[in-house]
Design an enzyme around this catalytic site. Sequence first.
Site, PDB file in Angstrom:
ATOM      1  N   LYS A  11       0.844  -1.207   0.000  1.00  0.00           N
ATOM      2  CA  LYS A  11       0.000   0.000   0.000  1.00  0.00           C
ATOM      3  C   LYS A  11       0.874   1.250   0.000  1.00  0.00           C
ATOM      4  CE  LYS A  11       0.871   1.490   4.389  1.00  0.00           C
ATOM      5  NZ  LYS A  11       1.747   2.575   4.661  1.00  0.00           N
ATOM      6  N   ASP A 141      -2.044  -1.642  10.135  1.00  0.00           N
ATOM      7  CA  ASP A 141      -2.221  -1.663   8.670  1.00  0.00           C
ATOM      8  C   ASP A 141      -2.781  -2.986   8.156  1.00  0.00           C
ATOM      9  OD1 ASP A 141      -1.256   0.873   8.206  1.00  0.00           O
ATOM     10  OD2 ASP A 141       0.821   0.211   7.929  1.00  0.00           O
TER      11      ASP A 141
HETATM   12  O1  C5P Z   1       0.364  -1.044  14.548  1.00  0.00           O
HETATM   13  P1  C5P Z   1       1.790  -1.179  14.132  1.00  0.00           P
HETATM   14  O2  C5P Z   1       2.501  -2.289  14.859  1.00  0.00           O
HETATM   15  O3  C5P Z   1       1.979  -1.247  12.663  1.00  0.00           O
HETATM   16  O4  C5P Z   1       2.488   0.185  14.585  1.00  0.00           O
HETATM   17  C1  C5P Z   1       3.894   0.338  14.642  1.00  0.00           C
HETATM   18  C2  C5P Z   1       4.239   1.511  15.544  1.00  0.00           C
HETATM   19  O5  C5P Z   1       3.814   2.739  14.937  1.00  0.00           O
HETATM   20  C3  C5P Z   1       3.552   1.491  16.902  1.00  0.00           C
HETATM   21  O6  C5P Z   1       4.299   0.756  17.823  1.00  0.00           O
HETATM   22  C4  C5P Z   1       3.502   2.972  17.250  1.00  0.00           C
HETATM   23  O7  C5P Z   1       4.741   3.391  17.756  1.00  0.00           O
HETATM   24  C5  C5P Z   1       3.325   3.646  15.892  1.00  0.00           C
HETATM   25  N1  C5P Z   1       1.894   3.941  15.592  1.00  0.00           N
HETATM   26  C6  C5P Z   1       1.229   4.944  16.265  1.00  0.00           C
HETATM   27  N2  C5P Z   1      -0.086   5.189  15.978  1.00  0.00           N
HETATM   28  C7  C5P Z   1      -0.740   4.466  15.038  1.00  0.00           C
HETATM   29  C8  C5P Z   1      -0.071   3.464  14.319  1.00  0.00           C
HETATM   30  C9  C5P Z   1       1.252   3.220  14.617  1.00  0.00           C
HETATM   31  O8  C5P Z   1       1.801   5.621  17.123  1.00  0.00           O
HETATM   32  N3  C5P Z   1      -2.008   4.736  14.795  1.00  0.00           N
END
Ligand code: C5P
Length: 317
Positions: A11, A141
């Site tokens: 994406k 995601d």
């Molecule tokens: O959800 P995911 O593991 O992909 O997110 C990776 C990191 O990105 C999280 O640990 C966080 O630090 C940051 N993040 C965030 N807010 C979101 C998505 C991601 O702060 N909505």
Amino acid sequence: MRSYSLIAPAKINLYLEILGDRPDGYHELAMILQSIELADEIEVRAIGTDTILIHCDHPQVPSDSSNLAYRAVELMAKEFPDVFAKFGGVEITIKKHIPVAAGLAGGSANAAAVLVAVDMMWQLGLTQPELQDLAAQLGSDVPFCLAGGTALATGRGEQLNALSALDSLYVVLAKDRNLMISTPWAYKAYRSEFGHTYVRDTQSLESRAHRVHSGPMVNAIRHKDGSQIGRLLHNDLEKVVLPTTPQVAQLREAFQSSGALGTMMSGSGPTVFALCESEAHAQQVQQKVRGMIANPNVDFWVTRFSNRGIQVVSSVS
Ligand code: C5P
């Protein structure tokens, strides 16, 4: 033994606005996400033992529980222990085409493909909302990677509103193969610099997300207006990545003067993309930027928008 072959598309973020903090430590976002045809090929096979095996042709992809695809099987095994005991483990083979740690959700796409395959393999018959719920537990995601297409994503990024399909535009991607940006770092840096601008109350958060939904980018997508989409590309994380990462800033500048419809960093980077109206236009933009960038470590890809998420290509019993 049963096996499934799937396609897991990457994406890009056409729009990423950071609205505020969440009680769970994440950020409230308003994003517009777009699937592209650049995709990994995933094969998931049943194996008789209770193990999870991962093979990948890319040296930077781990084969243990730090791989989100591994955690997808662990989650399914935890949710459905009796079925896991009956069917046993899985062997996952990932043919990587999506650059790793690039802001293109490659790992999330792999995990989404594994959820779909395991659901079929274990004959669970999960509904789309049930799969989306499991996907959200794996990462922000993953739900979008499952559904694909064009969508407005709010909350952590897991709440999706499908937008009208947009598959006519082409994309040039560029990334320095030696460069990685940590997503937690990017969000933390943004919070420390721009935290004072965050929306604090729920009502204002909702109205900000609503403003994106009824705003000019969604309107441009509805009208399939590529030039307008190019002009309206936005990513708040550029504010912390561009000043600290000259390779990304240089690529952005080069694309800016390449004649593309628009250019932006995807997610937390470091991939930079440019939108183009045809394949010939994309090839032209790529050639131009190649000529402007002295850095020999930059890889380029030409691909196009896709209106599909995880696709099952074949299943063998
Ligand atoms: O959800 P995911 O593991 O992909 O997110 C990776 C990191 O990105 C999280 O640990 C966080 O630090 C940051 N993040 C965030 N807010 C979101 C998505 C991601 O702060 N909505």
